[in-house]
Scaffold this motif. Sequence first.
Motif, mmCIF file in Angstrom:
data_model
loop_
_atom_site.group_PDB
_atom_site.id
_atom_site.type_symbol
_atom_site.label_atom_id
_atom_site.label_comp_id
_atom_site.label_asym_id
_atom_site.label_seq_id
_atom_site.Cartn_x
_atom_site.Cartn_y
_atom_site.Cartn_z
ATOM 1 N N ASP A 22 0.833 -1.211 0.000
ATOM 2 C CA ASP A 22 0.000 0.000 0.000
ATOM 3 C C ASP A 22 0.865 1.257 0.000
ATOM 4 O O ASP A 22 0.657 2.165 -0.814
ATOM 5 C CB ASP A 22 -0.909 0.036 1.236
ATOM 6 N N ILE A 46 -6.105 -1.992 7.004
ATOM 7 C CA ILE A 46 -7.402 -1.798 6.322
ATOM 8 C C ILE A 46 -7.516 -0.353 5.831
ATOM 9 O O ILE A 46 -7.880 -0.094 4.677
ATOM 10 C CB ILE A 46 -8.583 -2.165 7.271
ATOM 11 N N LEU A 47 -7.153 0.594 6.713
ATOM 12 C CA LEU A 47 -7.248 2.012 6.362
ATOM 13 C C LEU A 47 -6.362 2.339 5.153
ATOM 14 O O LEU A 47 -6.808 2.985 4.193
ATOM 15 C CB LEU A 47 -6.821 2.868 7.564
ATOM 16 N N THR A 53 -5.136 0.282 2.889
ATOM 17 C CA THR A 53 -5.568 -0.417 1.670
ATOM 18 C C THR A 53 -6.738 0.346 1.041
ATOM 19 O O THR A 53 -6.784 0.539 -0.179
ATOM 20 C CB THR A 53 -5.981 -1.863 1.999
ATOM 21 N N TYR A 54 -7.655 0.804 1.895
ATOM 22 C CA TYR A 54 -8.808 1.558 1.407
ATOM 23 C C TYR A 54 -8.341 2.867 0.748
ATOM 24 O O TYR A 54 -8.733 3.193 -0.375
ATOM 25 C CB TYR A 54 -9.757 1.849 2.578
ATOM 26 N N LEU A 55 -7.458 3.588 1.470
ATOM 27 C CA LEU A 55 -6.958 4.868 0.952
ATOM 28 C C LEU A 55 -6.228 4.697 -0.375
ATOM 29 O O LEU A 55 -6.412 5.474 -1.314
ATOM 30 C CB LEU A 55 -5.995 5.505 1.964
ATOM 31 N N THR A 56 -5.395 3.634 -0.459
ATOM 32 C CA THR A 56 -4.619 3.402 -1.681
ATOM 33 C C THR A 56 -5.547 3.176 -2.871
ATOM 34 O O THR A 56 -5.345 3.749 -3.950
ATOM 35 C CB THR A 56 -3.676 2.183 -1.500
ATOM 36 N N GLY A 57 -6.571 2.363 -2.669
ATOM 37 C CA GLY A 57 -7.535 2.086 -3.730
ATOM 38 C C GLY A 57 -8.227 3.353 -4.198
ATOM 39 O O GLY A 57 -8.343 3.612 -5.402
ATOM 40 N N ARG A 58 -8.645 4.174 -3.229
ATOM 41 C CA ARG A 58 -9.361 5.408 -3.560
ATOM 42 C C ARG A 58 -8.450 6.379 -4.316
ATOM 43 O O ARG A 58 -8.833 6.975 -5.319
ATOM 44 C CB ARG A 58 -9.869 6.110 -2.269
#
Lengths: 264, 263
Positions: free
Chosen positions: B162, B241-242, B244-249
């Motif tokens: 990430d 989790i945070l 991974t979410y941020l990277t995707g966004r």
Amino acid sequence: MRKDIEIIKLIFKTQLVWRFDIAANVLFTISKIVFAYIVWSAVFGEKEMIAGFTFHTMLSYYIISSFLSQLDMSERIGWDISSAIRGGTFSKFMVLPINTERYFIARTIGASAFHLLFHLIAAVIWIFIFQIRFAFTGDIYMLLSAACFVIIGLLFMMQLNYMLGILTFQFGNIDVFLMIKSTLVSFITGTLVPLILLPASIVAFMRVFPFYYITYLPSMLLIGQNRDEIITGIITLSLWVLAFVPVNKLLYHRLRVRFDGVGI
Amino acid sequence: MKRNLKFILALIKMKLSHMMVFRLSFFGAFFVDGSLFLIQILTFQAIYSQVDSIGGWSRGEMIIFIGTFSMINALNMVIFFFGVITIPDKIKNGQLDHYITKPVSPLLRLTFENVNPGSIPLLFLSVGIITYGISLLEITVTPLRVIGYIILVLIMTVLWYDIELLLRIIPLFTVSAYNFSRLEDSLLDVSMKIPGVLLKGVFKLILYLVIPYGIMSTFPTQFITNTLSPGWLAYGCGIVILFTYLTGRIWKLGLKYYKSASS
């Protein structure tokens, strides 16, 4: 000699173009000081004196050794020669009206001279940020000896990297070897940890080789230690430098004929 | 999912046949990183010759820490490092066009197109270092704890991915991110040498929260030595989790900003 000075001046000037990148790079050298500060804070929490070092002399050692190791810009010689040989552009160095090795040495001196100021400023900043009671010798003999070690040591590193670079004529790709060499050199020159912490027999063995005298000994001299090693150190390091002169000359003359000038 | 797996396998096959052309540099990454971690062990051996513990960590714990970092780094090198590092150049010269116009996820292809089996021996070296560390500690490690440790190492590998990706997609928004790469090098250098338990104040804030390299090897080491509290375990999982979410966004947002330099 005039040619060498002209190259030094030219490289010094061209460095000005990259001054902001250089300043940023210098700031990132903080990682070595941070490592020393955090680890040795924890270590000295349990003991007051370790191998003749107090917490502040230890940090002074890291500031000085980090400064000296950053000053050594010779690593680029190996990489530049290697990529020029593989890319077929090494011929531009062959046609220069100056000995190739002397050209690379002059180039490195020019770059190091420019970086000197930046690294000096960084060292002072780290001393203030980490509130180090900086240990620095006032003994002129030790100061001058340290300066001699630094100059001869840098010259040796330039010779070594030049030798490794021209080995590309023989092996084609030496990238892996250059990277491993860089890791090893940072350990055996005492940049990662003062060599005095290693077993005495290993330290005695290391004194035969030049790396002991490149960063470790001048750093120790500058914090006021190891005065008795000056004479033997200068002799050993000078002998290595002298030994590398014919070796590099011979290697270059033997190997340059293998250059096929890709793309010419 | 099945289609993606098939695609990944095809990429690995292509990469392997490409690597066989340059057999000499096949194990390059193994030798370079292997020497780095062995020197790291020597450095700490030298320090431990003077003291019994550093910040409460004995020699065994420090060796497990180094071995764990080496393990996560090895997984990074084998799976995605050589793919992710090419992203800034592909953005700069417009090559990303070739990825976003294909009927497959560009990120999936960028991540797995440069797998490097030459780093696999580094995994074995890491297992050797970790085993040596455990033997120094003389602790009993249950199979359940080993499984938990492996899961935690894999989770931390995702965190490494990430952060690596986040720093490589900055050129989607700016012209150059050279200095971010230098920042990453510096932070990694500190994190691989200093266990998180030694960090305090601003250093802890940066390496536990802002760019959490500091937890990657520390938490698995604490887990296997039974010193990781449930609170910190939950924190570690939450951070992954945070991120991974941020990277995707941010990747999706970045693609909208991509200007395609080649056309």
